[in-house]
Design a protein around this motif. Structure first.
Motif, mmCIF file in Angstrom:
data_model
loop_
_atom_site.group_PDB
_atom_site.id
_atom_site.type_symbol
_atom_site.label_atom_id
_atom_site.label_comp_id
_atom_site.label_asym_id
_atom_site.label_seq_id
_atom_site.Cartn_x
_atom_site.Cartn_y
_atom_site.Cartn_z
ATOM 1 N N LYS A 44 89.716 34.215 59.763
ATOM 2 C CA LYS A 44 88.961 34.682 60.496
ATOM 3 C C LYS A 44 87.987 35.376 60.049
ATOM 4 N N SER B 263 85.499 33.018 58.999
ATOM 5 C CA SER B 263 84.455 32.345 60.191
ATOM 6 C C SER B 263 83.550 33.600 60.791
ATOM 7 N N ASN B 264 83.781 34.826 60.688
ATOM 8 C CA ASN B 264 83.016 35.777 61.098
ATOM 9 C C ASN B 264 81.881 35.933 60.173
ATOM 10 N N SER C 20 79.562 32.996 60.747
ATOM 11 C CA SER C 20 78.862 33.373 62.099
ATOM 12 C C SER C 20 77.855 34.354 62.004
ATOM 13 N N ASN D 143 81.470 38.626 64.879
ATOM 14 C CA ASN D 143 80.408 37.560 65.000
ATOM 15 C C ASN D 143 80.687 36.308 65.521
ATOM 16 N N GLU D 144 81.984 35.904 65.379
ATOM 17 C CA GLU D 144 82.418 34.741 66.245
ATOM 18 C C GLU D 144 82.309 34.671 67.365
#
Length: 444
Positions: A265, A268-269, A272, A320-321
């Motif tokens: 996570k 990913s953020n 992003s 951010n995601e």
């Protein structure tokens, strides 16, 4: 002096040995003519340095100080001016060095005068930390790192301490290093951290001045420079500590596994956030509304999340995601204008053909109302129970809330314009019908 210390721990015996050596050295100095002559040289050198510094410091200060003038050399001159308190100890050190050459040529001994020179360096270090360093972090490093090192050097124990730390080796897994490497790493890491922070601040200031760049590109450059600065600082720190980067392969593999499981996570953020900065979909200062109902002005963009500030002053941390996978309404993107409308009603006795012109001219006088892409437009919306319903549409650059009260201002303009033209704004009317005739009065 002969003491039996065999019953005490080795550390106590070692400290006692140093104390005995110091006592014998001091006794030898007190009974030696060469030592007394060296003491005299130290006193004369210090007094002469005081006299010269009192005359030299005001002259140098008036020569270097730029005063109120501003120019390319003003900042360097003010920086040099801060080091004038070091004149006294450095002059004493230099004059003592000259006297040392004379003493050694006569007595072939200079231990006392060498000790005095080290004391002058300790005095210089103390003045440097107390009077010259202004940054709180650097002053803290000077107080707890520079001064202890200078004190150990002054009493002649620095080499001994360094040797003991070098011979003590510790290890973590397949990584082994000495205690001197840890100390060196702490000192170098602290300085590199401060230097990285300072360099990052200077770079951010330069990038923020480039107004021709898109805000998102500026933010991306700032994050890239920040990452590069601290990556270089980390590599330098590993080299200073003597750690081979190849030994960190196991740690790197563990981090990779962590990214694949628990840290996906975060990764990913982070990605992003980079996409958001490159594409410029949202940047600091934009007012956005997310699909989940969160709305506010973007006040900060970090590697993991975007921080929104609501109108009531609260901060909302949004990953951010969420800006990538959900629908986001940006009311401020690329400085685009926003359209609002203000509803109102007029009495049925009004000539409604006059209303649009009156209202449009009044609303156009507001300094924030735009004529592009469309000027104010007053529209008939319907026939209500108490009056005829209108609404005026207008365009502004900004959000109608927080510091801006566009709709409120426009309603004031509408009220004043209708009042000046004698047009009545209706209030609700109700007709009450009583069936069955009047109600008889109660007997007295």
């Amino acid at each position: 002096m002969d003491f039996d210390l065999t019953a005490f721990p080795p550390i106590v015996q070692q400290i006692a040995g140093y104390a005995i050596q110091g006592y014998e050295l001091a006794l030898g100095w007190l009974l030696s003519p060469a030592a007394w002559s060296q003491f005299a040289v130290l006193v004369v050198a210090y007094l002469l340095a005081v006299v010269i510094a009192r005359r030299m410091r005001p002259a140098l200060s008036s020569l270097i100080d730029p005063g109120e003038r501003r120019g390319i050399f003003s900042a360097p001159r003010r920086f040099i001016l801060r080091f004038l308190p070091l004149i006294l100890p450095l002059l004493a050190y230099a004059l003592t060095g000259i006297g040392e050459q004379v003493i050694r040529s006569i007595f072939e001994s200079g231990a006392v005068i060498a000790f005095g020179k080290r004391l002058f360096l300790l005095l210089a270090a103390r003045i440097f930390v107390r009077d010259i360093l202004n940054d709180p972090f650097l002053k803290l490093l000077g107080r707890f790192i520079l001064l202890p090192i200078a004190a150990l050097y002054a009493v002649g124990l620095l080499d001994t301490v360094v040797l003991q730390l070098s011979e003590t080796v510790v290890g973590v897994g397949n990584i082994r290093f000495s205690l001197i490497s840890i100390v060196r790493g702490l000192i170098a890491g602290s300085l590199l951290f401060w230097l990285g922070q300072w360099s990052n601040q200077q770079t951010v200031a330069v990038i923020e001045k480039q107004r021709e760049m898109r805000p998102s590109i500026r933010q991306l450059l700032i994050k890239t420079v920040e990452f590069a600065i601290f990556a270089i600082a980390f590599i330098l720190l590993m080299n200073i500590m003597g750690i081979n980067l190849s030994t960190l392969a196991v740690l790197g593999g563990a981090i990779g596994v962590g990214l694949g499981f628990g840290l996906q996570k975060i990764a990913s953020n982070f990605i992003s956030g980079v996409i958001l900065l490159v594409e410029g979909q949202a940047t600091v200062g934009d007012f956005v509304e997310l699909d989940g109902g969160e709305a506010g002005t973007i006040v900060k963009m970090t590697a993991r999340a975007i921080i929104l500030e609501t109108y009531d002053g609260r901060w909302i941390v949004v990953p951010n995601e969420d800006f990538i996978v959900t629908r986001v309404v940006n009311y401020s993107d690329s400085g685009s204008a926003n359209r609002y409308e203000a509803p109102f009603s007029v009495s049925y006795d009004t000539d409604i053909n006059r209303v649009p012109g009156i209202i449009e001219r009044a609303v156009a006088t507001h300094p924030e109302v735009l004529s592009e892409p469309y000027p104010p437009d007053c529209e008939l919306r319907g026939f209500g129970d108490s009056g005829i319903d209108f609404a005026v549409e207008f365009w502004v650059n900004g959000i109608d809330d927080g510091p801006n009260k566009y709709t409120s201002d426009v309603l004031f303009l509408i009220w004043n314009a209708l009042r000046d033209e004698g047009i009545e704004i209706p209030y609700p009317h109700r007709v009450v019908e009583i069936k069955g005739g009047p109600v008889p009065a109660a007997p007295e």
